[in-house]
Design a protein around this motif. Sequence first.
Motif, PDB file in Angstrom:
ATOM      1  N   THR A  11       0.862  -1.134  -0.150  1.00  9.94           N
ATOM      2  CA  THR A  11      -0.032   0.111   0.013  1.00  9.94           C
ATOM      3  C   THR A  11       1.020   1.517   0.108  1.00  9.94           C
ATOM      4  O   THR A  11       2.027   1.322   0.181  1.00  9.94           O
ATOM      5  N   THR A  12       0.265   2.450  -0.447  1.00  9.57           N
ATOM      6  CA  THR A  12       0.928   3.535  -0.441  1.00  9.57           C
ATOM      7  C   THR A  12       1.828   4.004   0.735  1.00  9.57           C
ATOM      8  O   THR A  12       2.816   4.356   0.785  1.00  9.57           O
ATOM      9  N   GLU A  13       1.059   3.732   2.104  1.00  8.80           N
ATOM     10  CA  GLU A  13       1.825   3.821   3.286  1.00  8.80           C
ATOM     11  C   GLU A  13       2.946   3.205   3.672  1.00  8.80           C
ATOM     12  O   GLU A  13       3.680   3.487   4.320  1.00  8.80           O
ATOM     13  N   MET A  15       5.301   2.375   0.984  1.00 16.26           N
ATOM     14  CA  MET A  15       6.093   2.373  -0.161  1.00 16.26           C
ATOM     15  C   MET A  15       7.645   2.009   0.498  1.00 16.26           C
ATOM     16  O   MET A  15       8.416   1.422  -0.319  1.00 16.26           O
ATOM     17  N   SER A  36       5.422  -1.691  -6.399  1.00 17.57           N
ATOM     18  CA  SER A  36       3.994  -1.263  -6.229  1.00 17.57           C
ATOM     19  C   SER A  36       3.972   0.166  -6.721  1.00 17.57           C
ATOM     20  O   SER A  36       3.756   1.353  -6.048  1.00 17.57           O
ATOM     21  N   GLU A  37       4.221   0.381  -8.256  1.00 13.25           N
ATOM     22  CA  GLU A  37       3.932   1.473  -8.923  1.00 13.25           C
ATOM     23  C   GLU A  37       2.557   1.933  -9.277  1.00 13.25           C
ATOM     24  O   GLU A  37       2.350   3.319  -9.340  1.00 13.25           O
ATOM     25  N   GLY A  39      -0.483   3.239 -10.606  1.00 11.23           N
ATOM     26  CA  GLY A  39      -1.027   4.533 -10.564  1.00 11.23           C
ATOM     27  C   GLY A  39      -0.540   5.586 -11.320  1.00 11.23           C
ATOM     28  O   GLY A  39      -0.102   5.280 -12.482  1.00 11.23           O
ATOM     29  N   CYS A  42       3.993   9.382 -11.937  1.00  7.76           N
ATOM     30  CA  CYS A  42       5.057  10.248 -10.792  1.00  7.76           C
ATOM     31  C   CYS A  42       6.241  10.274 -11.634  1.00  7.76           C
ATOM     32  O   CYS A  42       7.095  11.200 -11.065  1.00  7.76           O
ATOM     33  N   VAL A  52       3.241  13.394  -2.079  1.00 10.89           N
ATOM     34  CA  VAL A  52       2.708  12.113  -2.019  1.00 10.89           C
ATOM     35  C   VAL A  52       3.650  11.028  -2.791  1.00 10.89           C
ATOM     36  O   VAL A  52       3.468   9.880  -2.595  1.00 10.89           O
ATOM     37  N   TYR A  53       4.334  11.482  -3.758  1.00 10.06           N
ATOM     38  CA  TYR A  53       5.107  10.832  -4.740  1.00 10.06           C
ATOM     39  C   TYR A  53       6.414  10.484  -4.332  1.00 10.06           C
ATOM     40  O   TYR A  53       7.306   9.835  -4.839  1.00 10.06           O
ATOM     41  N   LYS A  56       7.593   6.962  -3.680  1.00  3.29           N
ATOM     42  CA  LYS A  56       7.842   6.165  -5.066  1.00  3.29           C
ATOM     43  C   LYS A  56       8.935   6.421  -5.667  1.00  3.29           C
ATOM     44  O   LYS A  56       9.766   5.655  -6.174  1.00  3.29           O
ATOM     45  N   ARG A  79       2.681   1.939 -14.617  1.00  4.63           N
ATOM     46  CA  ARG A  79       1.897   2.952 -14.573  1.00  4.63           C
ATOM     47  C   ARG A  79       0.625   2.861 -15.347  1.00  4.63           C
ATOM     48  O   ARG A  79       0.666   2.618 -16.469  1.00  4.63           O
TER      49      ARG A  79
END
Length: 170
Positions: A11-13, A15, A36-37, A39, A42, A52-53, A56, A79
Amino acid sequence: SGQDAVVSVLTTEAMELQLGLIEASIAAGVKRFIPSEFGSDCGNPKASKLPVYQPKIAVHKALKERARAHPGFSYTLIRNGVFLDWAMKRNFIVDFASDTPAFFDGGDRPFSATTLATVGQAVVGVLRNPNETRNRVVFVHDMIITQRKILKVAQTVAPQRKWDPVTVKT
């Protein structure tokens, strides 16, 4: 050990945890790492400045550096557009639970959308084509859509339901 690839779906949290996974993958002899890219792009210069990016982007830098240092190790960044089916179930693109859903900049701004199944097919395609997808970005999407077009489909499916979108300026 003994695996050809690692496909991270953190998950994003989480990364930054991929940095350790990259090192463990190299130590175990893994040939391909797909972070886990999934989305937004970026890599776009404007988007890459958004806070936020940053996790990543740190993973991207680490992958590039580690692939240069370890020729048997490679990566692919996948992506895609917004997860269409996931977002629709969660009222993320259009809040169907509200009588007055927010339409960003009028709801006519086109955006890329991708189903989870298509993302899964992209992962399989990357793994089946290791030379063509080595150390690069692969873009995938199902369609370009707008919020207004999505609402039009919803109105066709549920003609008895009325929505009165509210324009929100981004």
